[in-house]
Design a protein around this motif. Structure first.
Motif, PDB file in Angstrom:
ATOM      1  N   ASP A 134      40.111  23.857 -14.077  1.00 15.76           N
ATOM      2  CA  ASP A 134      40.830  24.310 -12.666  1.00 15.76           C
ATOM      3  C   ASP A 134      39.618  24.412 -11.677  1.00 15.76           C
ATOM      4  N   PRO A 135      39.953  24.448 -10.346  1.00 18.64           N
ATOM      5  CA  PRO A 135      39.104  24.725  -9.469  1.00 18.64           C
ATOM      6  C   PRO A 135      38.227  26.361  -9.419  1.00 18.64           C
ATOM      7  N   TRP A 136      36.978  26.414  -9.277  1.00 22.88           N
ATOM      8  CA  TRP A 136      36.512  27.607  -8.984  1.00 22.88           C
ATOM      9  C   TRP A 136      35.350  27.628  -8.307  1.00 22.88           C
ATOM     10  N   ASP A 137      35.185  28.489  -7.572  1.00 20.93           N
ATOM     11  CA  ASP A 137      33.959  28.994  -6.692  1.00 20.93           C
ATOM     12  C   ASP A 137      34.026  30.387  -6.189  1.00 20.93           C
ATOM     13  N   ALA A 138      32.968  30.879  -5.621  1.00 25.45           N
ATOM     14  CA  ALA A 138      32.825  32.512  -5.644  1.00 25.45           C
ATOM     15  C   ALA A 138      33.824  32.648  -4.270  1.00 25.45           C
ATOM     16  N   GLU A 139      33.922  31.798  -3.348  1.00 25.58           N
ATOM     17  CA  GLU A 139      34.699  32.073  -2.236  1.00 25.58           C
ATOM     18  C   GLU A 139      36.129  32.136  -2.438  1.00 25.58           C
ATOM     19  N   THR A 140      36.649  31.494  -3.575  1.00 23.09           N
ATOM     20  CA  THR A 140      38.000  31.432  -4.000  1.00 23.09           C
ATOM     21  C   THR A 140      38.312  32.910  -4.647  1.00 23.09           C
ATOM     22  N   VAL A 141      37.500  33.497  -5.194  1.00 17.13           N
ATOM     23  CA  VAL A 141      37.382  34.764  -5.708  1.00 17.13           C
ATOM     24  C   VAL A 141      37.588  35.853  -4.544  1.00 17.13           C
ATOM     25  N   ILE A 142      36.711  35.608  -3.772  1.00 17.05           N
ATOM     26  CA  ILE A 142      36.419  36.386  -2.567  1.00 17.05           C
ATOM     27  C   ILE A 142      38.069  36.371  -1.769  1.00 17.05           C
ATOM     28  N   ARG A 143      38.653  35.038  -1.631  1.00 18.34           N
ATOM     29  CA  ARG A 143      40.088  34.947  -1.058  1.00 18.34           C
ATOM     30  C   ARG A 143      41.107  35.666  -1.715  1.00 18.34           C
ATOM     31  N   PHE A 144      40.978  35.827  -3.053  1.00 16.87           N
ATOM     32  CA  PHE A 144      41.801  36.494  -3.830  1.00 16.87           C
ATOM     33  C   PHE A 144      41.939  37.983  -3.760  1.00 16.87           C
ATOM     34  N   VAL A 145      40.640  38.524  -3.270  1.00 21.88           N
ATOM     35  CA  VAL A 145      40.329  40.093  -3.093  1.00 21.88           C
ATOM     36  C   VAL A 145      40.983  40.164  -1.913  1.00 21.88           C
ATOM     37  N   GLU A 146      40.712  39.358  -0.786  1.00 20.79           N
ATOM     38  CA  GLU A 146      41.288  39.583   0.553  1.00 20.79           C
ATOM     39  C   GLU A 146      42.951  39.936   0.425  1.00 20.79           C
ATOM     40  N   GLU A 147      43.710  38.863  -0.354  1.00 20.18           N
ATOM     41  CA  GLU A 147      44.739  38.925  -0.574  1.00 20.18           C
ATOM     42  C   GLU A 147      45.346  40.273  -1.268  1.00 20.18           C
ATOM     43  N   LEU A 148      44.596  40.681  -2.415  1.00 22.72           N
ATOM     44  CA  LEU A 148      44.910  42.016  -2.916  1.00 22.72           C
ATOM     45  C   LEU A 148      44.560  43.046  -1.955  1.00 22.72           C
ATOM     46  N   HIS A 149      43.736  42.999  -1.147  1.00 24.88           N
ATOM     47  CA  HIS A 149      43.314  43.884  -0.214  1.00 24.88           C
ATOM     48  C   HIS A 149      44.639  44.215   0.817  1.00 24.88           C
ATOM     49  N   LYS A 150      45.354  43.160   1.292  1.00 26.50           N
ATOM     50  CA  LYS A 150      46.457  43.032   2.034  1.00 26.50           C
ATOM     51  C   LYS A 150      47.421  43.984   1.261  1.00 26.50           C
ATOM     52  N   LEU A 151      47.560  43.951  -0.203  1.00 25.30           N
ATOM     53  CA  LEU A 151      48.522  44.706  -0.840  1.00 25.30           C
ATOM     54  C   LEU A 151      48.169  45.920  -1.082  1.00 25.30           C
ATOM     55  N   GLU A 152      47.071  46.238  -0.694  1.00 25.55           N
ATOM     56  CA  GLU A 152      46.343  47.861  -0.684  1.00 25.55           C
ATOM     57  C   GLU A 152      46.223  48.101  -2.095  1.00 25.55           C
ATOM     58  N   VAL A 153      45.620  47.033  -2.846  1.00 22.04           N
ATOM     59  CA  VAL A 153      45.358  47.161  -4.427  1.00 22.04           C
ATOM     60  C   VAL A 153      43.789  47.929  -4.017  1.00 22.04           C
ATOM     61  N   LYS A 154      43.590  49.067  -4.709  1.00 23.58           N
ATOM     62  CA  LYS A 154      42.300  49.856  -4.322  1.00 23.58           C
ATOM     63  C   LYS A 154      41.279  49.749  -5.618  1.00 23.58           C
ATOM     64  N   ILE A 155      41.982  49.194  -6.887  1.00 22.35           N
ATOM     65  CA  ILE A 155      40.882  48.948  -7.859  1.00 22.35           C
ATOM     66  C   ILE A 155      41.006  47.401  -8.516  1.00 22.35           C
ATOM     67  N   ILE A 156      40.105  46.921  -8.314  1.00 27.37           N
ATOM     68  CA  ILE A 156      40.009  45.468  -8.466  1.00 27.37           C
ATOM     69  C   ILE A 156      38.680  45.196  -9.834  1.00 27.37           C
ATOM     70  N   SER A 157      39.019  44.488 -10.851  1.00 25.01           N
ATOM     71  CA  SER A 157      38.256  44.305 -11.703  1.00 25.01           C
ATOM     72  C   SER A 157      37.966  42.759 -12.116  1.00 25.01           C
ATOM     73  N   LEU A 158      36.795  42.383 -11.721  1.00 24.34           N
ATOM     74  CA  LEU A 158      36.280  40.945 -12.191  1.00 24.34           C
ATOM     75  C   LEU A 158      36.103  40.787 -13.598  1.00 24.34           C
ATOM     76  N   SER A 159      36.975  39.800 -13.938  1.00 23.16           N
ATOM     77  CA  SER A 159      37.112  39.602 -15.232  1.00 23.16           C
ATOM     78  C   SER A 159      36.250  38.291 -15.785  1.00 23.16           C
ATOM     79  N   ASP A 160      35.302  38.163 -16.655  1.00 24.05           N
ATOM     80  CA  ASP A 160      34.571  37.209 -17.195  1.00 24.05           C
ATOM     81  C   ASP A 160      35.336  36.852 -18.509  1.00 24.05           C
ATOM     82  N   THR A 161      36.467  36.233 -18.426  1.00 23.67           N
ATOM     83  CA  THR A 161      37.589  36.152 -19.673  1.00 23.67           C
ATOM     84  C   THR A 161      37.004  35.389 -20.653  1.00 23.67           C
TER      85      THR A 161
END
Length: 281
Positions: free
Chosen positions: A147-174
């Protein structure tokens, strides 16, 4: 500095059911150590994760009067969030949101778009019941499905979570594919850009690469780290083989070596470390 101990993550990949009494005794020992948070269980389908089918019973028998540690439960949908939110002892609800479409389906049986819709509802449940939402960005450093992955995609996900006022975000190296370069890049960009967000590192790793990962995250400003005693566990939904968790004793040793006082009860820590070998044997 916050250390999040994750017996749930360690247990969920064990195929043979761990007796409820053994889980209760082990987590009660962990509660004596002084970790910031214990990721103790999950409110998910028992068909999906049979090991966690006794989470409510475990919770009812935890000796919370003896600890300042907070409790975190993983949920995968609105129903699980509703169930978990009924328990006043739980402080945090954790939701796995993947940047990999394949893994989101595999892990929570929904698309990324559906997961985002549910996440908004889960955030409302958290607000209603006085809980805090922790969102894990699963496959945050890459995935095995092409599946596509790059750091900018992760950053865009964080931006969406920020809009939902999520205050704790853990980056997971699954699956254990992170490296010092992408760890440094992501935390180095995200932490200063989202000052109201607490970023965590949930790093699965091999015994030979753990220190370079911890060091990269710490130097980039991360002050929240997930671990599991002896590195047990891993995500059973990720691949056929498990990549172990970050060993808590390695985390504690690293921070001690650089002069940080984590204010942990050493005697209780040693007991929990010894007991982990029995629980997971």
């Amino acid at each position: 500095m916050k250390i999040i101990e994750c017996p749930r993550d360690a247990m969920q990949g064990i195929k043979e059911f761990i007796p409820t009494e053994k889980k209760i005794a082990y987590i009660n020992t962990l509660l004596e150590v002084g970790f910031d948070t214990i990721d103790f269980g999950s409110f998910v389908s028992p068909k999906a994760i049979p090991q966690m089918s006794d989470t409510a019973e475990v919770l009812a028998n935890l000796e919370l009067e003896k600890t300042n540690s907070k409790l975190l439960a993983i949920i995968a949908n609105v129903r699980g969030a509703d169930d978990a939110a009924q328990h006043k002892q739980i402080d945090y609800l954790g939701f796995p949101l993947s940047v990999s479409e394949t893994f989101q389906q595999r892990n929570t049986n929904k698309s990324i778009a559906e997961a985002m819709e549910q996440l908004a509802q889960i955030q409302e449940i958290c607000h209603k019941h006085g809980k805090k939402l922790v969102t894990y960005i699963s496959m945050g450093f890459g995935n095995p499905y092409n599946d596509p992955w790059d750091a900018e995609t992760v950053i865009r996900f964080v931006e969406e979570l920020h809009k939902l006022e999520v205050k704790i975000i853990s980056l997971s190296d699954t699956i254990g594919v992170s490296n010092p370069e992408n760890i440094s890049y992501l935390f180095g960009h995200l932490i200063p850009a989202f000052k109201g967000v607490e970023f965590g590192a949930h790093l699965h790793t091999t015994p030979t690469t753990w220190q370079e990962k911890v060091e990269a995250a710490y130097k980039a400003g991360c002050r929240r780290f997930d671990g599991a005693m002896r590195g047990y566990g891993g995500c059973p939904m990720a691949k056929d083989e498990l990549v172990g968790n970050m060993a808590t004793e390695n985390l504690v040793g690293y921070f001690k070596n650089i002069g940080l006082n984590l204010n942990l009860n050493k005697a209780a820590f040693d007991r929990a470390l010894a007991e982990s070998s029995v629980v997971f044997s």
